[in-house]
Design an enzyme around this catalytic site. Structure first.
Site, PDB file in Angstrom:
ATOM      1  NE  ARG A 237      -4.320  -1.296   0.065  1.00 37.15           N
ATOM      2  CZ  ARG A 237      -4.493  -2.332  -0.762  1.00 37.15           C
ATOM      3  NH1 ARG A 237      -3.550  -2.646  -1.628  1.00 37.15           N
ATOM      4  NH2 ARG A 237      -5.607  -3.038  -0.739  1.00 37.15           N
ATOM      5  CD  GLU A 266      -3.165   3.629  -5.129  1.00 43.70           C
ATOM      6  OE1 GLU A 266      -4.212   2.998  -5.395  1.00 43.70           O
ATOM      7  OE2 GLU A 266      -2.151   3.090  -4.689  1.00 43.70           O
ATOM      8  CG  HIS A 285      -3.626  -0.294  -6.838  1.00 39.62           C
ATOM      9  ND1 HIS A 285      -3.854   0.311  -5.633  1.00 39.62           N
ATOM     10  CD2 HIS A 285      -3.686  -1.627  -6.593  1.00 39.62           C
ATOM     11  CE1 HIS A 285      -4.064  -0.605  -4.687  1.00 39.62           C
ATOM     12  NE2 HIS A 285      -3.956  -1.804  -5.264  1.00 39.62           N
TER      13      HIS A 285
END
Ligand SMILES: NC(=O)C1=CN([C@@H]2O[C@H](COP(=O)(O)OP(=O)(O)OC[C@H]3O[C@@H](n4cnc5c(N)ncnc54)[C@H](OP(=O)(O)O)[C@@H]3O)[C@@H](O)[C@H]2O)C=CC1
Ligand SMILES: O=CC(=O)O
Length: 324
Positions: A237, A266, A285
């Protein structure tokens, strides 16, 4: 009457049909405040929710008094307030295992892409810079036989170790809260403390969850302990790494490069300094983002919601204590 559930992610048709055969399904685009207001009655009656990425905290729970189960299409669940769910006896289900191999592939992609500068030199070819024999300014560094350090030797860490050990003959160092005998037996991995891992690894690979303990675990002090030739890979993360400190370390040449699939914010803002650094490979991601794995995750999440709302949970439960 079928239990009412809210779907806040698109599902393939066959999985939607499966969900609808068990539940009365209302599809919403997100769990935004606007949608909570617009569909207030539906949220007030929902017994289950299924989706990903959105924050589910006390505020959301105040709109869903009948909620009994939440099913996330992800293995990470840092976007859920698990204590608040526990206080209400709400089951939280996630999708471990089905994505493990794919995420390990992504991490190996980042190892290779950063070391061999694959993205950067491919861009130079596209820009017409390949005009003759290439010189040292196109070279990368070797991956095979280098030391790979893994922070978080869970499912994904283990799958990464397997690739690095068998595929690339890499010695493996790892750090986790406990020793992992399987990693030591199968991949000759050596447990070490964080400082030793940082100092000895050529690649520092993060496959940690985001928790209070792992937030900014890697900051300026830790980056300074890495070799100046080392590469940082983060697919856990974003907030596990202090991004400002990382940018500074990359600019100052304190570390060689970074391969990142996750970020503090993000989508990564287009003006992030990370995007102008040639020694950074930034992915959006996509750790688990293959057609096969995303389908399997969605199928797992559907089965998880069915199992949890019918009191038949056997696996994939984050907070089994609420089942008792
Ligand atoms: N980029 C992407 O698209 C994806 C990212 N992820 C991220 O990867 C994470 C890991 O997934 P997975 O491998 O399945 O999870 P696991 O739970 O199997 O593994 C997590 C590992 O982290 C270790 N760990 C947790 N807290 C600490 C700590 N404070 N200090 C040291 N080690 C710690 C655990 O240690 P121990 O074994 O000792 O308990 C464990 O080895 C997810 O939580 C998610 O955030 C996952 C999928 C896709
Ligand atoms: O980041 C993805 C996940 O499954 O967690």
């Amino acid at each position: 009457m079928k239990p009412s559930v809210i779907l806040y992610k698109k599902l393939p048709d066959d999985l939607l049909a499966r969900l609808e055969s068990h539940f009365s399904v209302t599809q919403v685009s997100s769990l935004s405040a606007e949608n909570l207001q617009k569909h207030a009655d539906v949220f007030a009656n929902a017994e289950g929710i299924l989706g990903s990425s959105e924050t589910v905290g006390k505020d959301f729970l105040s709109h869903t008094p009948k909620l009994r189960a939440a099913s996330t299409v992800s293995v990470g669940y840092d976007n859920f307030d698990v204590d608040a769910l526990n206080a209400r006896g709400i089951v939280l289900m996630h999708t471990p295992t089905v994505l493990t191999e794919t995420v390990a592939d992504t991490m190996m992609t980042l190892v290779l892409a950063t070391a061999r500068r694959a993205v950067e030199v491919a861009e130079r070819v596209k820009a017409g810079e390949w005009k003759g024999g290439i010189g040292a300014d196109w070279f990368g560094i070797d991956v095979h036989h280098k030391t790979l350090g893994i922070l978080g030797m869970g499912r994904i860490g283990l799958a990464l170790a397997q690739r690095a050990h068998f595929g690339f003959n890499m010695p493996i160092l790892y750090n986790a809260r406990r020793h992992h005998q399987e990693a030591e037996d199968r991949f000759n991995a050596r447990y070490c403390d964080l400082d030793t891992l940082l100092a000895e690894s050529d690649f520092v690979c993060i496959s940690l969850p985001l928790t209070d303990e792992t937030y900014h675990l890697i900051g300026a002090e830790q980056l300074a302990k890495m070799k100046s030739s080392a590469i940082l890979i983060n697919a856990g993360r974003g907030p596990v790494v202090d991004e400002k400190a990382l940018i500074q370390a990359l600019v100052d040449g304190k570390i060689h490069a970074a391969g990142l699939d996750v970020f503090e914010q993000e989508p990564l803002p287009v003006d992030s300094p990370l995007l102008s650094l040639p020694n950074v490979v930034a992915l959006p991601h996509i750790g688990s983002a293959t057609h096969e794995t995303r389908y399997n995750m969605a199928a797992c999440a559907v089965d998880n919601l069915i199992a949890s709302l019918s009191g038949n949970v056997k696996e994939n439960c984050v907070n089994p204590q609420v089942l008792k």
